[in-house]
Design a protein around this motif. Sequence first.
Motif, PDB file in Angstrom:
ATOM      1  N   ILE A 290       0.794  -1.211  -0.088  1.00  0.00           N
ATOM      2  CA  ILE A 290      -0.033   0.035  -0.014  1.00  0.00           C
ATOM      3  C   ILE A 290       1.037   1.266  -0.062  1.00  0.00           C
ATOM      4  O   ILE A 290       1.539   1.434   0.841  1.00  0.00           O
ATOM      5  N   GLY A 291       0.984   1.744  -1.162  1.00  0.00           N
ATOM      6  CA  GLY A 291       1.865   3.033  -1.346  1.00  0.00           C
ATOM      7  C   GLY A 291       3.343   2.517  -2.216  1.00  0.00           C
ATOM      8  O   GLY A 291       3.893   1.973  -1.635  1.00  0.00           O
ATOM      9  N   ALA A 292       3.093   2.836  -3.564  1.00  0.00           N
ATOM     10  CA  ALA A 292       4.168   2.443  -4.409  1.00  0.00           C
ATOM     11  C   ALA A 292       5.317   3.283  -4.571  1.00  0.00           C
ATOM     12  O   ALA A 292       6.355   3.101  -4.840  1.00  0.00           O
ATOM     13  N   LEU A 293       4.828   4.833  -4.722  1.00  0.00           N
ATOM     14  CA  LEU A 293       5.834   5.806  -4.958  1.00  0.00           C
ATOM     15  C   LEU A 293       6.633   5.176  -6.372  1.00  0.00           C
ATOM     16  O   LEU A 293       6.024   5.258  -7.514  1.00  0.00           O
ATOM     17  N   GLY A 294       7.963   5.289  -6.328  1.00  0.00           N
ATOM     18  CA  GLY A 294       8.850   4.918  -7.396  1.00  0.00           C
ATOM     19  C   GLY A 294       9.073   3.345  -7.791  1.00  0.00           C
ATOM     20  O   GLY A 294       9.664   3.108  -8.668  1.00  0.00           O
ATOM     21  N   GLY A 295       8.733   2.797  -6.912  1.00  0.00           N
ATOM     22  CA  GLY A 295       8.595   1.094  -7.023  1.00  0.00           C
ATOM     23  C   GLY A 295       9.855   0.956  -6.172  1.00  0.00           C
ATOM     24  O   GLY A 295      10.541  -0.541  -6.616  1.00  0.00           O
TER      25      GLY A 295
ATOM     26  N   PRO B 225      -7.497   5.821  -4.362  1.00  0.00           N
ATOM     27  CA  PRO B 225      -7.350   5.928  -3.268  1.00  0.00           C
ATOM     28  C   PRO B 225      -7.134   4.553  -2.481  1.00  0.00           C
ATOM     29  O   PRO B 225      -7.991   3.733  -3.040  1.00  0.00           O
ATOM     30  N   ALA B 226      -6.001   4.110  -1.902  1.00  0.00           N
ATOM     31  CA  ALA B 226      -6.216   2.832  -1.521  1.00  0.00           C
ATOM     32  C   ALA B 226      -7.179   2.115  -0.810  1.00  0.00           C
ATOM     33  O   ALA B 226      -7.538   0.921  -0.994  1.00  0.00           O
TER      34      ALA B 226
ATOM     35  N   ASP C 100      -0.433   7.191   3.118  1.00  0.00           N
ATOM     36  CA  ASP C 100      -1.117   8.025   3.915  1.00  0.00           C
ATOM     37  C   ASP C 100      -1.103   7.557   5.533  1.00  0.00           C
ATOM     38  O   ASP C 100      -1.734   6.666   5.622  1.00  0.00           O
ATOM     39  N   LYS C 101      -0.452   8.284   6.344  1.00  0.00           N
ATOM     40  CA  LYS C 101      -0.595   7.968   7.852  1.00  0.00           C
ATOM     41  C   LYS C 101      -1.906   7.892   8.489  1.00  0.00           C
ATOM     42  O   LYS C 101      -2.081   7.049   9.219  1.00  0.00           O
ATOM     43  N   PRO C 102      -2.571   8.695   8.170  1.00  0.00           N
ATOM     44  CA  PRO C 102      -4.008   8.627   8.899  1.00  0.00           C
ATOM     45  C   PRO C 102      -4.874   7.613   8.804  1.00  0.00           C
ATOM     46  O   PRO C 102      -5.604   7.393   9.513  1.00  0.00           O
TER      47      PRO C 102
ATOM     48  N   GLU D 266      -1.679   2.442  -5.459  1.00  0.00           N
ATOM     49  CA  GLU D 266      -0.955   3.956  -5.356  1.00  0.00           C
ATOM     50  C   GLU D 266      -2.156   4.879  -6.034  1.00  0.00           C
ATOM     51  O   GLU D 266      -2.815   4.757  -6.757  1.00  0.00           O
ATOM     52  N   LEU D 267      -2.011   6.013  -5.057  1.00  0.00           N
ATOM     53  CA  LEU D 267      -2.991   7.024  -5.370  1.00  0.00           C
ATOM     54  C   LEU D 267      -2.952   7.827  -6.740  1.00  0.00           C
ATOM     55  O   LEU D 267      -3.528   8.116  -7.604  1.00  0.00           O
TER      56      LEU D 267
END
Length: 210
Positions: free
Chosen positions: A58-63, A111-112, A134-136, A83-84
């Motif tokens: 959950i959260g890919a960014l650049g891989g 959104p995940a 996203d932490k929240p 990834e958003l």
Amino acid sequence: MDRDRYLHETFGCDDPVLTRILERMKERDMPPISVLPSLGRLLTLLVKAAGAKRVLEIGALGGYSGVCLARGLGRNGTLTSLELSPTFAEFARSNLAEAGFAEQVRYRVGPAISSLASLVLEGARFDFVFIDADKPNYANYLEYALQMALPGALICADNVLLGDRILDSANQDASVVGMRTFVKRLTSDRRLESVGLPIGDGFAIARVAR
Ligand code: SAH
Ligand code: MG
């Protein structure tokens, strides 16, 4: 020489494929928040040691972490990455493809929470989950992870120290409050055994009972 450099050099964490991803991210002005090389190495080892075949990120960014997770999979394992940002997902996809994992990774953009709800409806199951978006929303991600976790699955999370902001009990930022809820749930669920490590920005590992 400081301890981080000593460990980094001694254990040979330099890696041309991963370094190239970081260079490209810099060229694109992407945030420099990929997992550290040593944590990436730990992700590979954890996936291998767990014998995981169905990994969820959950959260890919650049891989960057995606490549590390995929490296732990055998040839018939798969990585599902949420990834958003469509731009980040496409960039991560190309990096995973270049690293040789084109056939083993699937990205879900948006959104995940929505992607996770769809995966639950599809009956998806995972034996390894890495939470790093996203932490929240960490506590929500944990709920979905638990719904889809196979017996014995590992659930890991990055940034559990939030730059040490978590240590200030008066801090009510959404990220801090969300992380507290996440950690509380992770450490109090009777199906989970967990540990928090001071690597990078804080890393948690939990195992779902068999
Ligand atoms: N795991 C990556 C770093 C992830 S950084 C690595 O170590 O290589 C956090 C990522 O989460 C960013 O790419 C950001 O776009 C994504 N993100 C933020 N909010 C999100 C959301 N609601 N749903 C899915 N992804 C989200
Ligand atoms: Mg992180």
